[in-house]
Each structure stands twice: as C-alpha cells, then as structure tokens.
Design a protein around this motif. Structure first.
Motif, short mmCIF file in Angstrom:
data_model
loop_
_atom_site.label_atom_id
_atom_site.label_comp_id
_atom_site.label_asym_id
_atom_site.label_seq_id
_atom_site.Cartn_x
_atom_site.Cartn_y
_atom_site.Cartn_z
N ALA A 230 0.83 -1.22 0.00
CA ALA A 230 0.00 0.00 0.00
C ALA A 230 0.85 1.26 0.00
O ALA A 230 0.32 2.36 -0.12
CB ALA A 230 -0.92 -0.03 1.22
N LYS A 231 2.17 1.09 0.16
CA LYS A 231 3.02 2.29 0.21
C LYS A 231 3.98 2.37 -0.98
O LYS A 231 4.85 3.24 -0.99
CB LYS A 231 3.82 2.30 1.52
N ASP A 232 3.81 1.46 -1.99
CA ASP A 232 4.83 1.53 -3.06
C ASP A 232 4.30 1.41 -4.48
O ASP A 232 5.03 1.00 -5.37
CB ASP A 232 5.95 0.51 -2.81
N TYR A 233 3.05 1.81 -4.71
CA TYR A 233 2.57 1.82 -6.11
C TYR A 233 2.73 3.23 -6.68
O TYR A 233 2.83 4.21 -5.93
CB TYR A 233 1.11 1.35 -6.19
N ASP A 234 2.77 3.29 -8.04
CA ASP A 234 2.95 4.58 -8.71
C ASP A 234 1.63 5.00 -9.37
O ASP A 234 0.67 4.26 -9.35
CB ASP A 234 4.00 4.48 -9.83
N GLY A 235 1.68 6.15 -10.02
CA GLY A 235 0.55 6.59 -10.84
C GLY A 235 -0.33 7.58 -10.11
O GLY A 235 -0.28 7.71 -8.88
N ARG A 236 -1.14 8.28 -10.91
CA ARG A 236 -2.08 9.27 -10.35
C ARG A 236 -3.49 8.71 -10.49
O ARG A 236 -3.81 8.05 -11.49
CB ARG A 236 -2.01 10.59 -11.14
N PHE A 237 -4.30 8.97 -9.51
CA PHE A 237 -5.65 8.38 -9.52
C PHE A 237 -6.71 9.41 -9.11
O PHE A 237 -6.45 10.32 -8.33
CB PHE A 237 -5.70 7.20 -8.54
N ASP A 238 -7.92 9.21 -9.66
CA ASP A 238 -9.07 10.02 -9.24
C ASP A 238 -9.70 9.45 -7.98
O ASP A 238 -10.24 10.18 -7.16
CB ASP A 238 -10.13 10.05 -10.37
N VAL A 239 -9.65 8.13 -7.88
CA VAL A 239 -10.25 7.47 -6.71
C VAL A 239 -9.30 6.36 -6.24
O VAL A 239 -8.80 5.58 -7.06
CB VAL A 239 -11.62 6.81 -7.07
N ILE A 240 -9.06 6.34 -4.94
CA ILE A 240 -8.29 5.23 -4.35
C ILE A 240 -9.14 4.62 -3.25
O ILE A 240 -9.74 5.35 -2.44
CB ILE A 240 -6.92 5.70 -3.80
#
Ligand SMILES: C[S@@+](CC[C@H](N)C(=O)[O-])C[C@H]1O[C@@H](n2cnc3c(N)ncnc32)[C@H](O)[C@@H]1O
Length: 349
Positions: A230-240
């Motif tokens: 939960a602390k090492d994914y990349d990318g930008r998101f509108d909803v997590i």
C-alpha cells in the motif's frame, strides 16, 4: 452465584459450541458440493441423495440430520424427504447468489488450523504475516465478502459519493488497494467500462488469483493487477479505495499518506471497514463477537507483522479511522454509509 445467570451463560456456550461444531461439516458440504447436489436433486430420501452426491449413505444421513437440526436444510417428515428451501439454496448452494455465506467456513477452518501460530504470537507479541495463513483463508475472505460487495457496492454505497460516479463515468482512474482476489476491482471495472482500473495487493498468490478470475470473467483487458504494498505503487488516480483492509495494514497512516500523494487534487479516498462503534462496549454483541474474533486471529497478527504494527483491529470504529486519515493529511473525512456489518468513509484532501 446467580443460578439464572449461570444457566444463561451455559446456554450461550451450548449454542456457540453447537455452531462451532458445524465448521468441519460445512467444509465437507462445501468441498463435496453436498448443498448443490441436494439443491439439484430436489426433495429426496437419504438413499437418493447419497447416490446423487456420490457419498456413503450412512455419512450422508448424519450430515443431513445435522444440517436440518441447524436449520441449514429442511425435512418433510410425511414424505421422509430432505430438501433445501429457496433461502437455504441462496445462502449455501448458489455461488453467484448475493446472499451466499458459506465462504465464511473457509476462513473459520483456516483460523482453527492457524491457531498454533497465533498462540505463539500471543507470547512474543510478534505478528503472523497475512501470507502465513492456510490458503483457504484467502479464498474464504473473497467468498464471504463477494455477496456483500455485489449487493451494496454499486447500488448502495458508491452512489452516496456522486463525485465518484461522475469521475469514473468520465473515464477516470481507480486504484483498489489491498484488493485481495479483486472481487470489488472487477465489479468497478464492469460497472465503469471506460475507467482505468488497477488492483494492488502485497500478497502475490492473491494477485495471481485476481488475474485468473478477471481472465475468466473476460475482464483481463479492463483491469490490471500488481503485487504492490500500500506504500509503493505509482501513478495518479481520481479514486483510491481501501476495502476492508486498512486495519490489516501495519502502517495505515503511511498507507493513507501514500494514497494522499497519488490522488489528484480533487481525488477521493474511499474506505470500507467492518462496522464498529467507537466505545468498546458498543461492540459487545454478536457482530463484535465475530469481528473481534477474526481480528484476534487475522487482522491484528497481520498488522503486527508489518512495519509500524499499529494494529488498529477490525473494530477500530469511525473516530480512530478518521484520526488515521487526518494524520495522513486528509482534511475532509465523512461517514457516507453504515450497515449492520460495514461502515463506508470518504475522505478528500
Ligand atoms: C481482509 S482482506 C480484504 C481483501 C479485499 N479488499 C476484499 O475486500 O475482499 C485484506 C487484504 O489486505 C491486504 N494487505 C494487508 N496489508 C497490506 C499492505 N501493507 N499492502 C497491501 N496489501 C495489504 C492483504 O493481502 C489482503 O488481501
């Protein structure tokens, strides 16, 4: 000693022991597909059922009687026939039913088998990693939660956050953190066909199973899965989202902080957690009995096995969860839905 209280306590233990004794029978019923065989056979006597199920008639009779005594199967005494009512089919025999509950027994069986590991951890205070559980724990979790998501996620919970629907209908991006077997991830991908949907989980075998399930459902091109913490994914998101997993994490504040960084400025964080009141005594009831027990065996050990080891527990309650999210930087935290078993929170930057 108050004799009435003593008798009441003994009766409660009696009921709980009777319920616990079903665990191996339910596993046998599930593994040998006895519920679906009975559903397919329709009302029949024991000999016909044993033949249809391919099992020995002496065992089938005892199993059927135990199920009838529990109210999990039915008996027509005039005809001498056993059968499943429509409700019993929905809860025990139909894998796609939104009322299916038999998956709980997969998890219960694993927790009995895993007891020595957790017992040892009671002494040392160390954790038991999520991955150390018997494999039926992971399958049980997914099967037990699937009907809950199928009946609530898209029709009841997410519509309470209109901005979420707008974003995902407009082709937005969604990350399902701690996705397990990806049941919720697939539901989102199916419902929002133009959205970019990703599932992350640090448990490799769960991610492999999520990929297999997505491929079987024809969704492999619409949803991707990666083995990530939960602390090492990349990318930008509108909803997590963190669906029934934030409390399992060792560092929920760090995980929420990472989500804060990966969310777009107007992004939304959605948390689903087991329902709990804020005061301990609010949870001393049958739902609390189930969740505190699961938490003792699964959630607290899993969190203690990770860095920080905050061990929120499954019964953290809305106040503690809000504090975690505010510590991570979220300024607007709201409870958007509650049911007898779940609470849904939405947080914005
Ligand atoms: C109770 S299961 C819920 C799975 C899924 N969200 C669902 O609702 O069916 C908790 C999940 O959190 C995952 N998990 C726990 N700690 C994690 C971490 N630090 N990073 C990523 N996943 C984690 C576990 O592997 C597990 O799949």
């Amino acid at each position: 000693m108050d004799t009435k209280k003593l008798k009441a306590l003994q009766w409660k233990v009696f009921e709980n022991v009777a319920a616990a004794q079903l665990v191996p029978l339910m596993r046998i019923g599930d593994e040998l597909k006895l519920f679906s065989r009975l559903a397919e056979a329709g009302p029949c006597d024991n000999a016909v059922f044993a033949e249809a199920a391919g099992i020995h008639p002496r065992y089938s009779l005892e199993w059927l009687c135990a199920m009838c005594a529990a109210g999990y199967a039915s008996y027509d005494s005039d005809a001498g026939h056993f059968f499943l009512s429509p409700e019993q089919v929905a809860v025990f025999a139909d894998e796609d039913s939104t009322s299916l509950m038999i998956g709980a027994y997969d998890s219960l069986a694993s927790l009995v088998m895993d007891e020595p590991k957790v017992r040892a951890a009671f002494k040392t205070g160390e954790g038991v990693p999520w991955s150390d559980h018997h494999p039926c724990f992971f399958r049980g979790t997914a099967r037990f939660f699937k009907p809950v998501y199928k009946s609530n996620l898209l029709s009841r919970w997410l519509p309470k956050i209109p901005a979420l629907t707008e974003k995902l209908e407009a082709g937005g991006s969604f990350a399902d953190v701690g996705c397990g077997h990806g049941v919720s991830t697939m539901l989102i991908a199916q419902h929002f066909p133009t959205a970019r949907v990703v599932g992350y989980d640090f448990h490799g075998p769960s991610i492999e199973e999520a990929r297999r399930l997505a491929a079987d459902a024809g969704l492999a091109a619409r949803v991707t899965y990666e083995t990530r913490s939960a602390k090492d994914y990349d990318g930008r998101f509108d909803v997590i989202s963190f669906f029934d997993c934030l409390h399992d994490m060792g560092d929920p504040v760090g995980a929420a902080m990472h989500a804060f960084r990966q969310l777009n400025d107007d992004g939304l964080l959605v948390i689903i957690e087991p329902f709990a009141g804020d005061r301990l005594e609010d949870n001393f009831n049958v739902v609390g009995q189930m969740f505190y027990s699961a938490s003792t065996m699964g959630c607290v050990p899993a969190s203690l096995a990770q860095e920080v080891g905050l061990a929120l527990g499954a019964q953290a309650g809305p106040s503690k969860l809000s504090i975690v999210l505010r510590q991570a930087g979220f300024s607007d935290v709201q409870t958007v839905a509650t049911t007898a078993t779940n609470i849904v929170l939405c947080a914005r930057k």
